[in-house]
Design an enzyme around this catalytic site. Structure first.
Site, PDB file in Angstrom:
ATOM      1  N   TRP A  85      -0.344   3.337   2.438  1.00  0.00           N
ATOM      2  CA  TRP A  85       0.192   3.533   1.529  1.00  0.00           C
ATOM      3  C   TRP A  85       0.001   3.594  -0.172  1.00  0.00           C
ATOM      4  O   TRP A  85      -1.746   2.925  -0.050  1.00  0.00           O
ATOM      5  CB  TRP A  85       1.024   1.974   1.565  1.00  0.00           C
ATOM      6  CG  TRP A  85       1.856   1.342   0.594  1.00  0.00           C
ATOM      7  CD1 TRP A  85       3.014   1.508   0.324  1.00  0.00           C
ATOM      8  CD2 TRP A  85       1.252   0.231  -0.734  1.00  0.00           C
ATOM      9  NE1 TRP A  85       2.962   0.869  -1.115  1.00  0.00           N
ATOM     10  CE2 TRP A  85       2.238   0.488  -1.636  1.00  0.00           C
ATOM     11  CE3 TRP A  85      -0.215   0.392  -1.200  1.00  0.00           C
ATOM     12  CZ2 TRP A  85       2.247  -0.466  -2.834  1.00  0.00           C
ATOM     13  CZ3 TRP A  85      -0.056  -0.480  -2.634  1.00  0.00           C
ATOM     14  CH2 TRP A  85       0.879  -0.645  -3.374  1.00  0.00           C
ATOM     15  N   SER A 151      -4.678   1.986   7.932  1.00  0.00           N
ATOM     16  CA  SER A 151      -3.681   1.584   7.355  1.00  0.00           C
ATOM     17  C   SER A 151      -2.445   1.287   7.790  1.00  0.00           C
ATOM     18  O   SER A 151      -2.349   1.115   8.619  1.00  0.00           O
ATOM     19  CB  SER A 151      -3.894   1.929   5.217  1.00  0.00           C
ATOM     20  OG  SER A 151      -3.579   0.768   4.786  1.00  0.00           O
ATOM     21  N   THR A 152      -1.191   1.478   6.822  1.00  0.00           N
ATOM     22  CA  THR A 152       0.311   1.384   7.208  1.00  0.00           C
ATOM     23  C   THR A 152       0.328   2.254   7.850  1.00  0.00           C
ATOM     24  O   THR A 152       1.151   2.499   9.017  1.00  0.00           O
ATOM     25  CB  THR A 152       1.000   1.599   6.017  1.00  0.00           C
ATOM     26  OG1 THR A 152       0.546   0.885   4.900  1.00  0.00           O
ATOM     27  CG2 THR A 152       2.909   1.665   5.571  1.00  0.00           C
ATOM     28  N   ALA A 178      -9.113   0.918  10.003  1.00  0.00           N
ATOM     29  CA  ALA A 178      -7.864   0.295   9.209  1.00  0.00           C
ATOM     30  C   ALA A 178      -7.211  -0.085   9.437  1.00  0.00           C
ATOM     31  O   ALA A 178      -5.898   0.287   8.037  1.00  0.00           O
ATOM     32  CB  ALA A 178      -8.841   0.604   7.668  1.00  0.00           C
ATOM     33  N   ASP A 283     -13.756  -4.561   4.323  1.00  0.00           N
ATOM     34  CA  ASP A 283     -12.592  -3.572   4.151  1.00  0.00           C
ATOM     35  C   ASP A 283     -11.595  -5.104   3.591  1.00  0.00           C
ATOM     36  O   ASP A 283     -11.634  -6.138   3.594  1.00  0.00           O
ATOM     37  CB  ASP A 283     -11.074  -3.915   5.539  1.00  0.00           C
ATOM     38  CG  ASP A 283     -10.319  -2.766   5.081  1.00  0.00           C
ATOM     39  OD1 ASP A 283      -9.676  -3.355   4.061  1.00  0.00           O
ATOM     40  OD2 ASP A 283     -10.265  -1.892   5.762  1.00  0.00           O
ATOM     41  N   HIS A 312     -11.853  -0.445   3.136  1.00  0.00           N
ATOM     42  CA  HIS A 312     -10.789   0.472   3.666  1.00  0.00           C
ATOM     43  C   HIS A 312     -10.724   1.753   3.425  1.00  0.00           C
ATOM     44  O   HIS A 312      -9.671   2.334   3.917  1.00  0.00           O
ATOM     45  CB  HIS A 312      -9.963  -0.525   2.854  1.00  0.00           C
ATOM     46  CG  HIS A 312      -8.358   0.075   2.829  1.00  0.00           C
ATOM     47  ND1 HIS A 312      -7.870  -0.214   4.727  1.00  0.00           N
ATOM     48  CD2 HIS A 312      -7.574   0.325   2.951  1.00  0.00           C
ATOM     49  CE1 HIS A 312      -6.635  -0.734   4.845  1.00  0.00           C
ATOM     50  NE2 HIS A 312      -6.003   0.142   3.852  1.00  0.00           N
TER      51      HIS A 312
END
Length: 332
Positions: A85, A151-152, A178, A283, A312
């Site tokens: 994201w 991430s997302t 991450a 992160d 991140h």
């Protein structure tokens, strides 16, 4: 370029930067001593460029147009990349080029409402994200694929593998980089996670001045450019902003709930394929204590690799290190 400190939105900018710094402080994450930038070791090998570079779209069952890239030999092992994201498949540039030049077939799509995919009103949740990824995989008839999510996108991979990938036998391995699972927000099951007010702050930033927020996040905590002695990279910051502003404000706003409040404990428990969990211990966006350290314990066949001092956004600013480790896992 960096925002002018005299800009009227300076107060909001300071709030966003303070938020990133506050997360790191609250969770006692170590400071990054230095930033490792991509080195000459990542330079493309001298082998010929594979044929079959394709960018196209598909239409899902609910009528959403999804943009995807499909590069490399069609008979090679596929690697499917799932972005974070509020970005797009362009965030995987360093990985797409690295792996296609090493003979793999690489596929990456823009999540609905992001990048060049349709800015639809509905479906900004983990179930739709995973279903859209499966639509791309089915369309291309990908098998024995390695799915890598950041991430997302890591949450998307976990939901995809649990619900769509393993039942169809299409997944060979998975990588969570991450990544947000099991859940970012504080719940009864995870009382030590981040309070909902943190994510309300992100929602406010998107609603009030998305363009400024999308400059402040990469200029600060995302890549660790707010750490002492770390030199910001304007091109990286501007590219993050470019990708974010291509997408829909509605998708970005509603996507915050998807990446922060989706409990993926059961997804992780359901995954049986070999899964590599990669996370930087500095992160500031997805704290390692709330994510990787818990996720690996829920996986049946998981391996954790922690990167000291990495941010991140390590896939971009530490691409030489991450790409080599990804290659070793895929070939191993």
């Amino acid at each position: 370029m960096h925002p002018d400190s005299t800009d009227p939105s300076d107060r909001q900018r300071r709030q966003v930067l303070a938020l990133g710094a506050g997360l790191g402080t609250a969770l006692a994450l170590p400071l990054a001593a230095t930033l490792v930038t991509p080195s000459a070791a990542q330079a493309a090998p001298s082998s010929p460029q594979p044929q079959g570079m394709t960018m196209s779209t598909i239409t899902t069952k609910d009528g959403t147009t999804i943009f995807y890239k499909d590069w490399g030999p069609k008979n090679a092992q596929p690697i499917v990349f799932h972005h974070g994201w509020p970005l797009s498949s362009d965030d995987w540039d360093a990985q797409l080029l690295y792996f296609v030049q090493r003979g793999f077939r690489v596929v990456a799509h823009d999540r609905r409402g992001h990048g060049r995919s349709a800015q639809v009103s509905e479906g900004h949740d983990m179930d739709h994200y995973a279903a859209d990824a499966f639509a791309v995989v089915e369309h291309l008839n990908l098998r024995n694929a390695v799915h890598i999510g950041h991430s997302t996108g890591g949450g998307e991979v976990a939901r995809y593998v649990a619900k769509h990938g393993q039942p169809s036998g299409r997944v060979a391995k998975a990588v969570l980089v991450a990544a947000v699972p099991p859940i970012m927000a504080k719940t009864a099951a995870y009382p030590d996670h981040l309070p909902i007010e943190v994510f309300d702050g992100f929602r406010k930033g998107v609603a009030d001045n998305r363009a400024q927020m999308f400059m402040d996040v990469p200029a600060g905590p995302f890549y660790g450019f707010n750490r002492p002695g770390v030199k910001p990279l304007p091109g990286v910051i501007n590219n993050w902003w470019r990708q974010g502003m291509m997408g829909s404000a509605k998708a970005h706003y509603e996507g915050i709930k998807a990446f922060s409040e989706t409990d993926q404990t059961e997804d992780l428990k359901a995954i049986t394929v070999p899964t590599l969990v990669m996370h930087g211990d500095d992160d500031q966006i997805v704290p390692i204590a709330n994510s990787a350290l818990k996720a690996v314990k829920l996986l049946k066949n998981g391996t954790l690799k922690v990167y000291k001092g990495y941010s991140h956004g390590m896939l971009t600013v530490n691409a030489d290190v991450l790409n080599a480790d990804l290659l070793a896992f895929i070939k191993g």
